[in-house]
Scaffold this active site. Structure first.
Site, PDB file in Angstrom:
ATOM      1  N   TYR A 139      30.293   1.369  -1.558  1.00  0.00           N
ATOM      2  CA  TYR A 139      30.895   0.325  -0.719  1.00  0.00           C
ATOM      3  C   TYR A 139      30.997  -1.012  -1.464  1.00  0.00           C
ATOM      4  CZ  TYR A 139      30.089   3.306   3.383  1.00  0.00           C
ATOM      5  OH  TYR A 139      30.094   4.325   4.293  1.00  0.00           O
ATOM      6  N   LYS A 185      -3.074   1.450   9.924  1.00  0.00           N
ATOM      7  CA  LYS A 185      -2.015   1.058  10.866  1.00  0.00           C
ATOM      8  C   LYS A 185      -0.650   1.474  10.306  1.00  0.00           C
ATOM      9  CE  LYS A 185      -2.125  -3.564   8.795  1.00  0.00           C
ATOM     10  NZ  LYS A 185      -2.661  -4.929   8.951  1.00  0.00           N
ATOM     11  N   MET A 218      23.715   4.365   3.649  1.00  0.00           N
ATOM     12  CA  MET A 218      22.737   4.828   4.640  1.00  0.00           C
ATOM     13  C   MET A 218      22.008   6.091   4.198  1.00  0.00           C
ATOM     14  SD  MET A 218      23.184   5.798   8.660  1.00  0.00           S
ATOM     15  CE  MET A 218      23.979   4.277   9.133  1.00  0.00           C
ATOM     16  N   ARG A 267      -3.142 -16.750  13.550  1.00  0.00           N
ATOM     17  CA  ARG A 267      -2.450 -15.647  14.222  1.00  0.00           C
ATOM     18  C   ARG A 267      -3.262 -15.134  15.412  1.00  0.00           C
ATOM     19  NH1 ARG A 267      -0.920 -10.278  10.792  1.00  0.00           N
ATOM     20  NH2 ARG A 267      -3.195 -10.103  10.799  1.00  0.00           N
TER      21      ARG A 267
END
Ligand code: PLP
Length: 373
Positions: free
Chosen positions: A265, A44, A314, A139
Protein backbone atom coordinates in the site's frame (compact mmCIF):
# COMPACT_ATOMS: atom_id res chain seq x y z
CA UNK A 1 11.30 -27.57 4.85
CA UNK A 2 8.06 -28.09 6.72
CA UNK A 3 8.27 -28.80 10.46
CA UNK A 4 4.51 -28.87 10.91
CA UNK A 5 2.72 -32.15 11.47
CA UNK A 6 0.76 -33.03 8.32
CA UNK A 7 -2.06 -34.32 10.51
CA UNK A 8 -2.92 -30.84 11.81
CA UNK A 9 -3.77 -27.68 9.95
CA UNK A 10 -0.50 -25.93 9.26
CA UNK A 11 0.50 -23.02 11.48
CA UNK A 12 1.00 -19.74 9.67
CA UNK A 13 2.11 -17.52 12.55
CA UNK A 14 2.89 -18.70 16.05
CA UNK A 15 4.95 -18.00 19.18
CA UNK A 16 7.12 -20.69 20.75
CA UNK A 17 7.42 -20.31 24.52
CA UNK A 18 10.57 -21.65 26.17
CA UNK A 19 9.78 -22.71 29.77
CA UNK A 20 13.44 -23.32 30.54
CA UNK A 21 14.23 -19.72 29.55
CA UNK A 22 11.45 -18.49 31.86
CA UNK A 23 12.94 -20.39 34.77
CA UNK A 24 16.43 -19.21 33.83
CA UNK A 25 15.21 -15.59 33.99
CA UNK A 26 13.44 -16.19 37.32
CA UNK A 27 16.75 -17.56 38.63
CA UNK A 28 18.51 -14.43 37.32
CA UNK A 29 16.04 -12.29 39.32
CA UNK A 30 16.69 -14.44 42.39
CA UNK A 31 20.46 -14.12 41.96
CA UNK A 32 20.16 -10.36 41.57
CA UNK A 33 18.12 -9.63 44.71
CA UNK A 34 19.27 -12.54 46.89
CA UNK A 35 17.64 -15.75 48.02
CA UNK A 36 15.84 -14.02 50.91
CA UNK A 37 13.70 -11.88 48.62
CA UNK A 38 10.44 -13.33 47.28
CA UNK A 39 9.43 -13.05 43.64
CA UNK A 40 6.02 -12.01 42.38
CA UNK A 41 5.83 -13.04 38.71
CA UNK A 42 3.80 -10.38 36.93
CA UNK A 43 1.61 -12.26 34.44
CA UNK A 44 -0.93 -9.57 33.54
CA UNK A 45 -2.10 -9.16 29.94
CA UNK A 46 -1.86 -12.87 29.13
CA UNK A 47 1.62 -13.00 30.66
CA UNK A 48 2.84 -10.14 28.48
CA UNK A 49 1.39 -11.92 25.47
CA UNK A 50 3.24 -15.17 26.16
CA UNK A 51 0.15 -17.17 27.19
CA UNK A 52 -0.77 -17.11 30.87
CA UNK A 53 -1.39 -20.88 31.07
CA UNK A 54 2.06 -21.79 29.77
CA UNK A 55 3.83 -19.20 31.88
CA UNK A 56 2.03 -19.95 35.16
CA UNK A 57 2.59 -23.68 34.67
CA UNK A 58 6.30 -23.06 34.06
CA UNK A 59 6.77 -20.80 37.10
CA UNK A 60 4.41 -22.32 39.68
CA UNK A 61 6.53 -23.54 42.58
CA UNK A 62 9.44 -21.34 41.43
CA UNK A 63 7.95 -17.97 42.43
CA UNK A 64 6.09 -17.03 45.62
CA UNK A 65 3.22 -15.05 44.09
CA UNK A 66 1.62 -14.06 40.79
CA UNK A 67 0.61 -10.49 39.96
CA UNK A 68 -2.23 -9.57 37.58
CA UNK A 69 -4.10 -6.44 36.52
CA UNK A 70 -7.63 -7.48 37.47
CA UNK A 71 -9.87 -10.18 38.92
CA UNK A 72 -10.57 -11.89 35.59
CA UNK A 73 -6.86 -12.43 35.11
CA UNK A 74 -6.59 -13.63 38.72
CA UNK A 75 -9.24 -16.30 38.08
CA UNK A 76 -7.29 -17.44 35.01
CA UNK A 77 -4.09 -17.78 37.05
CA UNK A 78 -5.92 -19.91 39.62
CA UNK A 79 -7.04 -22.28 36.87
CA UNK A 80 -3.40 -23.07 36.22
CA UNK A 81 -2.01 -22.87 39.76
CA UNK A 82 -4.74 -23.75 42.24
CA UNK A 83 -2.90 -22.78 45.43
CA UNK A 84 -0.77 -19.86 44.25
CA UNK A 85 -1.27 -16.52 46.01
CA UNK A 86 -2.44 -13.93 43.47
CA UNK A 87 -2.00 -10.15 43.88
CA UNK A 88 -4.17 -7.69 41.99
CA UNK A 89 -2.03 -4.73 40.98
CA UNK A 90 -4.72 -2.18 40.11
CA UNK A 91 -7.94 -0.96 41.74
CA UNK A 92 -11.04 -3.14 41.31
CA UNK A 93 -14.41 -1.88 40.17
CA UNK A 94 -16.91 -1.96 43.05
CA UNK A 95 -18.75 -4.92 41.52
CA UNK A 96 -15.51 -6.93 41.18
CA UNK A 97 -14.78 -6.88 44.90
CA UNK A 98 -17.07 -9.71 45.98
CA UNK A 99 -15.24 -12.15 43.71
CA UNK A 100 -11.86 -10.98 45.00
CA UNK A 101 -12.99 -11.62 48.56
CA UNK A 102 -14.60 -14.97 47.73
CA UNK A 103 -11.45 -16.23 45.98
CA UNK A 104 -9.10 -14.70 48.55
CA UNK A 105 -7.08 -12.81 45.97
CA UNK A 106 -4.92 -10.09 47.51
CA UNK A 107 -5.95 -6.57 46.47
CA UNK A 108 -3.83 -3.42 46.59
CA UNK A 109 -5.64 -0.78 48.64
CA UNK A 110 -5.48 2.85 47.49
CA UNK A 111 -8.13 4.47 49.67
CA UNK A 112 -9.92 4.11 53.00
CA UNK A 113 -13.20 3.81 51.08
CA UNK A 114 -11.92 0.79 49.20
CA UNK A 115 -10.68 -0.74 52.46
CA UNK A 116 -14.10 -0.29 54.09
CA UNK A 117 -15.86 -1.91 51.12
CA UNK A 118 -13.58 -4.96 51.27
CA UNK A 119 -13.94 -5.20 55.05
CA UNK A 120 -17.72 -5.18 54.74
CA UNK A 121 -17.59 -8.07 52.26
CA UNK A 122 -15.03 -10.12 54.15
CA UNK A 123 -17.15 -11.31 57.06
CA UNK A 124 -15.64 -13.37 59.84
CA UNK A 125 -12.43 -14.41 58.08
CA UNK A 126 -10.36 -11.23 57.54
CA UNK A 127 -9.12 -10.54 54.00
CA UNK A 128 -5.37 -10.12 53.48
CA UNK A 129 -4.66 -6.84 51.69
CA UNK A 130 -1.59 -4.78 50.81
CA UNK A 131 -1.55 -1.01 51.29
CA UNK A 132 -0.33 0.80 48.20
CA UNK A 133 1.49 4.09 48.76
CA UNK A 134 1.90 6.63 45.95
CA UNK A 135 5.52 7.75 46.29
CA UNK A 136 5.75 9.25 42.82
CA UNK A 137 3.84 7.24 40.21
CA UNK A 138 0.65 9.33 40.43
CA UNK A 139 -1.57 6.45 39.32
CA UNK A 140 -2.77 4.47 42.35
CA UNK A 141 -2.11 4.35 46.08
CA UNK A 142 -2.58 6.46 49.18
CA UNK A 143 -0.81 9.82 49.00
CA UNK A 144 2.19 9.88 51.32
CA UNK A 145 0.69 12.79 53.25
CA UNK A 146 -2.41 10.76 54.18
CA UNK A 147 -0.94 7.30 54.61
CA UNK A 148 -0.48 7.31 58.40
CA UNK A 149 -4.00 8.54 59.15
CA UNK A 150 -5.45 6.17 56.55
CA UNK A 151 -3.49 3.21 57.92
CA UNK A 152 -4.88 3.94 61.41
CA UNK A 153 -8.44 3.81 60.09
CA UNK A 154 -7.77 0.67 58.05
CA UNK A 155 -6.09 -1.08 60.99
CA UNK A 156 -9.29 -0.54 62.96
CA UNK A 157 -11.38 -2.43 60.38
CA UNK A 158 -12.07 -5.92 61.65
CA UNK A 159 -12.57 -7.52 58.22
CA UNK A 160 -9.03 -6.78 56.95
CA UNK A 161 -5.49 -7.83 57.67
CA UNK A 162 -2.71 -5.63 56.26
CA UNK A 163 -0.14 -8.20 55.14
CA UNK A 164 1.84 -6.07 52.71
CA UNK A 165 3.08 -2.54 51.93
CA UNK A 166 3.78 -1.55 48.34
CA UNK A 167 4.67 1.29 46.03
CA UNK A 168 5.70 1.63 42.38
CA UNK A 169 8.66 3.20 40.54
CA UNK A 170 7.92 5.47 37.55
CA UNK A 171 11.49 6.16 36.39
CA UNK A 172 13.66 3.25 37.54
CA UNK A 173 15.02 2.92 33.99
CA UNK A 174 15.70 6.61 33.38
CA UNK A 175 16.24 8.66 36.56
CA UNK A 176 18.45 7.06 39.19
CA UNK A 177 18.55 10.18 41.39
CA UNK A 178 14.76 10.35 41.72
CA UNK A 179 14.46 6.59 42.15
CA UNK A 180 17.08 6.41 44.91
CA UNK A 181 15.38 9.23 46.80
CA UNK A 182 11.94 7.68 46.22
CA UNK A 183 13.08 4.29 47.54
CA UNK A 184 14.50 5.95 50.67
CA UNK A 185 11.22 7.81 51.27
CA UNK A 186 9.20 4.61 50.75
CA UNK A 187 11.30 2.59 53.18
CA UNK A 188 11.05 5.41 55.77
CA UNK A 189 7.25 5.36 55.42
CA UNK A 190 7.32 1.58 55.81
CA UNK A 191 9.22 2.00 59.09
CA UNK A 192 6.53 4.41 60.36
CA UNK A 193 3.78 1.99 59.39
CA UNK A 194 5.51 -0.87 61.18
CA UNK A 195 5.67 1.29 64.29
CA UNK A 196 1.91 1.82 63.95
CA UNK A 197 1.38 -1.91 64.41
CA UNK A 198 1.48 -3.38 60.92
CA UNK A 199 3.31 -6.52 61.95
CA UNK A 200 5.66 -8.20 59.49
CA UNK A 201 4.32 -6.79 56.23
CA UNK A 202 5.64 -8.09 52.91
CA UNK A 203 7.28 -4.95 51.49
CA UNK A 204 7.48 -4.63 47.70
CA UNK A 205 8.24 -1.78 45.34
CA UNK A 206 10.52 -2.90 42.49
CA UNK A 207 9.63 -3.66 38.88
CA UNK A 208 12.26 -5.06 36.48
CA UNK A 209 14.17 -1.78 36.17
CA UNK A 210 14.21 -1.43 39.96
CA UNK A 211 15.46 -4.99 40.40
CA UNK A 212 18.33 -4.36 38.00
CA UNK A 213 19.27 -0.89 39.23
CA UNK A 214 18.57 -1.03 42.95
CA UNK A 215 18.75 -4.63 44.20
CA UNK A 216 19.70 -3.63 47.75
CA UNK A 217 16.47 -1.61 48.20
CA UNK A 218 14.16 -4.45 47.09
CA UNK A 219 12.47 -5.03 50.45
CA UNK A 220 10.88 -8.46 50.93
CA UNK A 221 9.48 -9.13 47.45
CA UNK A 222 10.00 -7.89 43.88
CA UNK A 223 7.42 -7.66 41.11
CA UNK A 224 9.20 -8.95 38.02
CA UNK A 225 7.50 -8.54 34.66
CA UNK A 226 9.45 -7.73 31.52
CA UNK A 227 12.73 -9.30 32.61
CA UNK A 228 11.07 -12.66 33.26
CA UNK A 229 10.23 -12.74 29.57
CA UNK A 230 13.88 -12.13 28.68
CA UNK A 231 13.93 -8.41 27.96
CA UNK A 232 15.92 -6.09 30.23
CA UNK A 233 14.71 -2.49 30.65
CA UNK A 234 18.27 -1.59 31.66
CA UNK A 235 20.68 -2.81 28.98
CA UNK A 236 23.44 -3.85 31.40
CA UNK A 237 21.35 -6.84 32.48
CA UNK A 238 20.44 -8.13 28.99
CA UNK A 239 23.32 -10.66 28.79
CA UNK A 240 21.96 -12.43 31.89
CA UNK A 241 18.51 -13.06 30.35
CA UNK A 242 17.21 -15.40 27.68
CA UNK A 243 14.36 -14.60 25.30
CA UNK A 244 11.32 -16.72 26.18
CA UNK A 245 9.37 -16.18 22.98
CA UNK A 246 10.36 -16.96 19.41
CA UNK A 247 7.76 -15.40 17.13
CA UNK A 248 7.54 -17.17 13.81
CA UNK A 249 5.68 -17.01 10.54
CA UNK A 250 6.03 -18.70 7.17
CA UNK A 251 6.82 -17.78 3.64
CA UNK A 252 3.69 -18.07 1.48
CA UNK A 253 4.81 -16.80 -1.93
CA UNK A 254 8.10 -16.25 -3.71
CA UNK A 255 8.42 -14.07 -6.81
CA UNK A 256 10.84 -11.83 -8.65
CA UNK A 257 9.61 -8.25 -8.90
CA UNK A 258 10.83 -6.30 -11.91
CA UNK A 259 12.82 -3.10 -11.44
CA UNK A 260 10.68 -0.07 -10.64
CA UNK A 261 7.75 -2.03 -9.17
CA UNK A 262 5.92 -0.74 -6.11
CA UNK A 263 5.61 -2.95 -3.03
CA UNK A 264 2.49 -2.78 -0.81
CA UNK A 265 0.00 0.00 0.00
CA UNK A 266 1.04 3.54 -0.73
CA UNK A 267 3.82 2.32 -3.07
CA UNK A 268 6.24 3.80 -0.53
CA UNK A 269 8.91 1.33 -1.65
CA UNK A 270 9.86 0.73 -5.28
CA UNK A 271 12.36 -1.86 -6.46
CA UNK A 272 15.51 -0.48 -8.03
CA UNK A 273 16.71 -3.78 -9.51
CA UNK A 274 14.83 -6.99 -10.18
CA UNK A 275 14.22 -8.18 -6.62
CA UNK A 276 13.42 -11.60 -5.17
CA UNK A 277 10.47 -10.87 -2.88
CA UNK A 278 8.94 -13.19 -0.28
CA UNK A 279 5.40 -12.71 0.96
CA UNK A 280 5.01 -13.64 4.65
CA UNK A 281 1.91 -14.68 6.62
CA UNK A 282 1.95 -11.96 9.27
CA UNK A 283 0.58 -8.45 9.51
CA UNK A 284 -0.45 -5.77 11.93
CA UNK A 285 -3.52 -7.79 12.93
CA UNK A 286 -1.06 -10.29 14.43
CA UNK A 287 0.78 -7.51 16.25
CA UNK A 288 3.53 -6.91 13.71
CA UNK A 289 3.14 -3.19 14.05
CA UNK A 290 2.28 -1.01 11.09
CA UNK A 291 4.68 1.53 12.58
CA UNK A 292 7.48 -0.82 11.42
CA UNK A 293 6.71 0.19 7.82
CA UNK A 294 9.69 1.86 6.14
CA UNK A 295 11.70 1.84 9.38
CA UNK A 296 14.40 -0.66 8.46
CA UNK A 297 12.69 -3.64 10.09
CA UNK A 298 14.19 -7.04 9.31
CA UNK A 299 13.11 -10.68 9.60
CA UNK A 300 15.26 -13.82 9.82
CA UNK A 301 15.12 -16.38 7.03
CA UNK A 302 17.71 -19.14 6.77
CA UNK A 303 19.59 -17.53 9.65
CA UNK A 304 20.03 -14.25 7.73
CA UNK A 305 18.54 -10.80 8.17
CA UNK A 306 16.18 -9.80 5.34
CA UNK A 307 14.70 -6.29 4.99
CA UNK A 308 10.94 -5.77 5.20
CA UNK A 309 9.84 -3.82 2.12
CA UNK A 310 7.06 -1.23 2.02
CA UNK A 311 4.14 -1.03 4.39
CA UNK A 312 3.01 -3.68 6.86
CA UNK A 313 -0.53 -4.72 5.90
CA UNK A 314 -3.19 -6.38 8.04
CA UNK A 315 -2.27 -9.97 7.22
CA UNK A 316 0.90 -9.93 5.13
CA UNK A 317 4.33 -8.36 4.77
CA UNK A 318 6.93 -8.57 2.00
CA UNK A 319 10.64 -9.23 2.57
CA UNK A 320 13.63 -8.91 0.24
CA UNK A 321 15.30 -12.33 -0.13
CA UNK A 322 17.45 -11.49 -3.17
CA UNK A 323 20.62 -12.23 -1.20
CA UNK A 324 19.39 -15.64 -0.03
CA UNK A 325 19.67 -18.67 -2.26
CA UNK A 326 17.59 -21.76 -1.56
CA UNK A 327 14.54 -20.03 -0.07
CA UNK A 328 11.29 -21.93 -0.54
CA UNK A 329 7.59 -21.41 0.01
CA UNK A 330 6.75 -22.79 3.47
CA UNK A 331 10.08 -21.79 5.03
CA UNK A 332 10.02 -20.66 8.65
CA UNK A 333 10.64 -16.99 9.25
CA UNK A 334 11.57 -15.53 12.63
CA UNK A 335 10.05 -12.12 13.39
CA UNK A 336 11.38 -11.91 16.95
CA UNK A 337 13.85 -14.20 18.67
CA UNK A 338 16.76 -16.30 17.46
CA UNK A 339 17.38 -18.16 14.23
CA UNK A 340 20.87 -19.61 13.82
CA UNK A 341 23.44 -17.05 14.88
CA UNK A 342 21.10 -14.06 14.44
CA UNK A 343 18.62 -12.68 16.96
CA UNK A 344 15.95 -9.98 16.74
CA UNK A 345 15.20 -8.89 20.31
CA UNK A 346 11.90 -7.33 21.36
CA UNK A 347 13.81 -4.12 22.05
CA UNK A 348 14.84 -3.90 18.38
CA UNK A 349 11.26 -4.13 17.13
CA UNK A 350 10.22 -1.65 19.81
CA UNK A 351 12.87 0.89 18.86
CA UNK A 352 12.07 0.66 15.15
CA UNK A 353 8.31 0.94 15.82
CA UNK A 354 8.84 3.90 18.17
CA UNK A 355 7.46 2.08 21.19
CA UNK A 356 8.58 -0.10 24.13
CA UNK A 357 9.18 -3.85 24.42
CA UNK A 358 6.16 -4.17 26.76
CA UNK A 359 3.86 -2.98 23.95
CA UNK A 360 5.48 -5.26 21.35
CA UNK A 361 4.83 -8.30 23.59
CA UNK A 362 1.32 -7.38 24.64
CA UNK A 363 0.35 -6.37 21.10
CA UNK A 364 0.90 -9.86 19.68
CA UNK A 365 -2.54 -10.85 18.48
CA UNK A 366 -5.01 -13.62 19.12
CA UNK A 367 -4.34 -15.20 15.73
CA UNK A 368 -0.81 -16.07 16.90
CA UNK A 369 -0.94 -19.48 18.56
CA UNK A 370 1.23 -19.78 21.68
CA UNK A 371 2.93 -23.16 21.79
CA UNK A 372 5.15 -24.69 24.42
CA UNK A 373 8.62 -25.67 23.29
C1 PLP B 1 3.31 -4.21 35.35
C2 PLP B 1 3.78 -3.91 36.71
C3 PLP B 1 4.99 -4.42 37.19
C4 PLP B 1 5.98 -5.16 36.30
O1 PLP B 1 6.77 -4.21 35.61
P1 PLP B 1 7.96 -4.63 34.64
O2 PLP B 1 8.59 -3.35 34.29
O3 PLP B 1 7.34 -5.31 33.47
O4 PLP B 1 8.85 -5.53 35.41
C5 PLP B 1 5.30 -4.21 38.52
N1 PLP B 1 4.49 -3.50 39.32
C6 PLP B 1 3.32 -2.98 38.90
C7 PLP B 1 2.47 -2.20 39.83
C8 PLP B 1 2.94 -3.14 37.58
O5 PLP B 1 1.79 -2.60 37.15
Amino acid sequence: MNPISPTSIARRTWAEIDSAALRHNAAAVRAQVGAGVQIMAVVKANAYGHGVGLVVAALAGTVEMFGVANVREAVEVREHAADAPVFILGPALPEERAEIVAQRFVPAISSVGEARAYAALAGAEPLAVHLKIDTGMGRTGLWESEVIAAAREILALRGLRITGLASHLPVADEDDVFTREQLARFHATVAELRALGIAQPVVHVENSAGIIGFPAQAGDMVRAGLMLYGSAPRAEFQPRLRAVMTWKTRLTLLRTAPAGHGISYGRTFKTVHPTRVATLAVGYADGYQRHLSGRGAEVLIGGRRCPVLGRVTMDQIVADVTALPGVEVGDEVVLMGRQGAEEIPAAELAEKAGTIAWEIFTGIGRRVERVSL
